[in-house]
Design an enzyme around this catalytic site. Sequence first.
Site, PDB file in Angstrom:
ATOM      1  N   GLY A  19       4.315  -0.408   7.331  1.00  0.00           N
ATOM      2  CA  GLY A  19       3.065  -0.605   8.069  1.00  0.00           C
ATOM      3  C   GLY A  19       2.887  -2.012   8.586  1.00  0.00           C
ATOM      4  O   GLY A  19       1.759  -2.478   8.776  1.00  0.00           O
ATOM      5  N   THR A  21       3.202  -3.429  11.435  1.00  0.00           N
ATOM      6  CA  THR A  21       2.627  -3.693  12.758  1.00  0.00           C
ATOM      7  C   THR A  21       1.198  -3.163  12.869  1.00  0.00           C
ATOM      8  O   THR A  21       0.604  -3.198  13.948  1.00  0.00           O
ATOM      9  CB  THR A  21       3.481  -3.065  13.878  1.00  0.00           C
ATOM     10  OG1 THR A  21       3.511  -1.646  13.709  1.00  0.00           O
ATOM     11  CG2 THR A  21       4.903  -3.609  13.847  1.00  0.00           C
ATOM     12  N   GLY A  22       0.629  -2.697  11.755  1.00  0.00           N
ATOM     13  CA  GLY A  22      -0.717  -2.156  11.765  1.00  0.00           C
ATOM     14  C   GLY A  22      -1.789  -3.219  11.613  1.00  0.00           C
ATOM     15  O   GLY A  22      -1.505  -4.422  11.588  1.00  0.00           O
ATOM     16  N   ILE A  24      -3.747  -4.424   9.178  1.00  0.00           N
ATOM     17  CA  ILE A  24      -3.633  -5.437   8.124  1.00  0.00           C
ATOM     18  C   ILE A  24      -2.179  -5.792   7.856  1.00  0.00           C
ATOM     19  O   ILE A  24      -1.868  -6.891   7.408  1.00  0.00           O
ATOM     20  CB  ILE A  24      -4.351  -4.975   6.835  1.00  0.00           C
ATOM     21  CG1 ILE A  24      -4.737  -6.186   5.980  1.00  0.00           C
ATOM     22  CG2 ILE A  24      -3.501  -3.985   6.030  1.00  0.00           C
ATOM     23  CD1 ILE A  24      -5.734  -7.109   6.647  1.00  0.00           C
ATOM     24  N   GLY A  25      -1.259  -4.864   8.168  1.00  0.00           N
ATOM     25  CA  GLY A  25       0.160  -5.143   7.956  1.00  0.00           C
ATOM     26  C   GLY A  25       0.653  -6.325   8.753  1.00  0.00           C
ATOM     27  O   GLY A  25       1.460  -7.134   8.275  1.00  0.00           O
ATOM     28  N   LYS A 141      -6.181   7.017  -2.780  1.00  0.00           N
ATOM     29  CA  LYS A 141      -5.748   5.778  -3.434  1.00  0.00           C
ATOM     30  C   LYS A 141      -5.666   5.961  -4.949  1.00  0.00           C
ATOM     31  O   LYS A 141      -4.801   5.377  -5.613  1.00  0.00           O
ATOM     32  CB  LYS A 141      -6.688   4.626  -3.082  1.00  0.00           C
ATOM     33  CG  LYS A 141      -6.511   4.104  -1.655  1.00  0.00           C
ATOM     34  CD  LYS A 141      -7.345   2.848  -1.424  1.00  0.00           C
ATOM     35  CE  LYS A 141      -7.118   2.281  -0.030  1.00  0.00           C
ATOM     36  NZ  LYS A 141      -7.877   1.034   0.200  1.00  0.00           N
ATOM     37  N   ARG A 145      -2.411   5.209  -7.346  1.00  0.00           N
ATOM     38  CA  ARG A 145      -2.413   4.415  -8.577  1.00  0.00           C
ATOM     39  C   ARG A 145      -1.845   5.219  -9.742  1.00  0.00           C
ATOM     40  O   ARG A 145      -1.099   4.690 -10.571  1.00  0.00           O
ATOM     41  CB  ARG A 145      -3.828   3.938  -8.907  1.00  0.00           C
ATOM     42  CG  ARG A 145      -4.318   2.810  -8.017  1.00  0.00           C
ATOM     43  CD  ARG A 145      -5.543   2.133  -8.609  1.00  0.00           C
ATOM     44  NE  ARG A 145      -6.043   1.045  -7.766  1.00  0.00           N
ATOM     45  CZ  ARG A 145      -6.988   0.184  -8.143  1.00  0.00           C
ATOM     46  NH1 ARG A 145      -7.530   0.292  -9.345  1.00  0.00           N
ATOM     47  NH2 ARG A 145      -7.397  -0.776  -7.328  1.00  0.00           N
TER      48      ARG A 145
END
Length: 322
Positions: A19, A21-22, A24-25, A141, A145
């Site tokens: 990710g 280029t996203g 937050i990436g 998420k 985890r």
Amino acid sequence: MAATAETAGLQAKNILVFGATGLIGKEILAALIDAKSKFNRIAIFTSLSTATNKAATIEKIKAEGINVIVGDIKNEKDVLAAYQDIDTVISAVGRDVIADQIPLIKLADQTPSVKWFFPSEYGTDIEYGPSSAHERPHQQKLKVRAALREASSLSYTYVVTGPFADLYVTLGTAGPRGGSFDVKNKTANLLGDGNGRISLTVMADVGKLVVAALLHPTQSRNRALKVNSYTTTPSEILAEFERQTGGEKWNNNVTYTPLDELRELEKQAWETSSPAATVFTLRRIWTEGGTLYEKRNNADIGEPEMETLRDTVGRIIRKQLA
């Protein structure tokens, strides 16, 4: 149970980013590039469509000495090939594909070289309190985890940043009652009574915090790092906008969305399958104080320099006026 720092090795040297280029990436990758002298190899895994559609971006990444691996994230052979000689995996995949990390974790656990996994967190602490387990945006998420805790040879780090300041301190994405700051019209909608404290992290600072975690493995492994750029209130944000837009009060153009109304808007959004439903839930959690932690962990990872509220507001003003 995930491996301890002592048994997993203590240094991140060969890093693979999903990710990259996203939203937050790209901030995480930029921070890794700034610190690339501290690592042996940095690679990103990207799809053929991204490599084609963002060709100019990919070429710039290659020019920085970053290894670009093109493949299918759902193809086991492609992922296993990318994992060869990698010791640390950083995921920054988007919310709509969070569950795709589970097979990535299982494959990493089967790869002898991979010892450390950063899942795509960078937001609200999904295990903040008993009610967190029931929040709709948290479900995928939580499964990620669980998969990491079941891994036999992986350590993990959850970089918990709270909401992104860049998105919170702006025009808003949940409509006129979902919180917003409009510079051109000098209007604002404050959530709650305006005085509830909220922990915010600038997106570029997320990258800095991830790198700091990599460079402080003993302090970072097998824990949720609760970090941020600053803690403030909607009223303090408004005051900073007023100060930087000539000093005039925006009072005549300021509205408030009390928590009860925010909860009702959230309910309506889910009932109508609105794209803003998740945004309303997250903003309700934040307004309830769901990003205020007992201890801020920035100091544990070297207290990297963060942007200030003043800097953020100035940047947003320039962006909106442009």
